[in-house]
Design a protein around this motif. Structure first.
Motif, mmCIF file in Angstrom:
data_model
loop_
_atom_site.group_PDB
_atom_site.id
_atom_site.type_symbol
_atom_site.label_atom_id
_atom_site.label_comp_id
_atom_site.label_asym_id
_atom_site.label_seq_id
_atom_site.Cartn_x
_atom_site.Cartn_y
_atom_site.Cartn_z
ATOM 1 N N PRO A 1 0.829 -1.213 0.000
ATOM 2 C CA PRO A 1 0.000 0.000 0.000
ATOM 3 C C PRO A 1 0.864 1.264 0.000
ATOM 4 O O PRO A 1 2.023 1.237 0.421
ATOM 5 N N GLN A 2 0.276 2.362 -0.473
ATOM 6 C CA GLN A 2 0.952 3.656 -0.420
ATOM 7 C C GLN A 2 1.120 4.057 1.039
ATOM 8 O O GLN A 2 0.217 3.851 1.866
ATOM 9 N N LEU A 3 2.249 4.629 1.360
ATOM 10 C CA LEU A 3 2.545 5.027 2.731
ATOM 11 C C LEU A 3 1.448 5.918 3.304
ATOM 12 O O LEU A 3 1.034 5.756 4.460
ATOM 13 N N SER A 4 0.924 6.826 2.492
ATOM 14 C CA SER A 4 -0.107 7.764 2.964
ATOM 15 C C SER A 4 -1.428 7.077 3.298
ATOM 16 O O SER A 4 -2.264 7.640 3.995
ATOM 17 N N SER A 5 -1.631 5.839 2.832
ATOM 18 C CA SER A 5 -2.887 5.133 3.105
ATOM 19 C C SER A 5 -2.818 4.253 4.358
ATOM 20 O O SER A 5 -3.811 3.640 4.734
ATOM 21 N N ILE A 6 -1.677 4.186 5.008
ATOM 22 C CA ILE A 6 -1.526 3.362 6.221
ATOM 23 C C ILE A 6 -1.783 4.260 7.422
ATOM 24 O O ILE A 6 -0.993 5.164 7.710
ATOM 25 N N PRO A 7 -2.900 4.036 8.147
ATOM 26 C CA PRO A 7 -3.285 4.968 9.201
ATOM 27 C C PRO A 7 -2.477 4.846 10.498
ATOM 28 O O PRO A 7 -2.388 5.796 11.260
#
Length: 104
Positions: A34-40
């Protein structure tokens, strides 16, 4: 540990364990991470460590990497059924011999 009709699934009931393991397999086998920005969730000031998990200790026979009669520590134990004489770790099924402490 949760007892079932045929043994114990360590940490969860069978369905919950299978769901978690299937999710892990799907994540690790995906063609892209996953894109880093999508990992909460973030972990800060982290380090890699170790923790205790259920496992089997004993003397190995027929193991592909351990010589017969040598001491063995299994990978994480997920299923344990002493009445049927079987156990399942992350790596493989085991046939259970004589317990070291029969009062488990």
């Amino acid at each position: 540990m949760r007892a079932t009709q045929n043994g114990i699934y360590l940490g969860d009931d069978r369905h919950a364990l299978l769901t978690r393991l299937q999710s892990l397999v799907a994540d690790l086998s995906a063609p892209d991470f996953p894109q880093l920005s999508s990992i909460p969730v973030m972990i800060d000031s982290y380090k890699v460590s170790r923790r205790e998990v259920p496992c089997l200790l004993g003397t190995a026979f027929g193991h592909p990497k351990i010589l017969d009669g040598h001491a063995s520590i299994s990978s994480e134990l997920f299923y344990f059924d002493p009445e049927r004489g079987i156990a399942r770790t992350m790596s493989r099924w085991y046939r259970l011999g004589t317990p070291a402490n029969p009062q488990f």
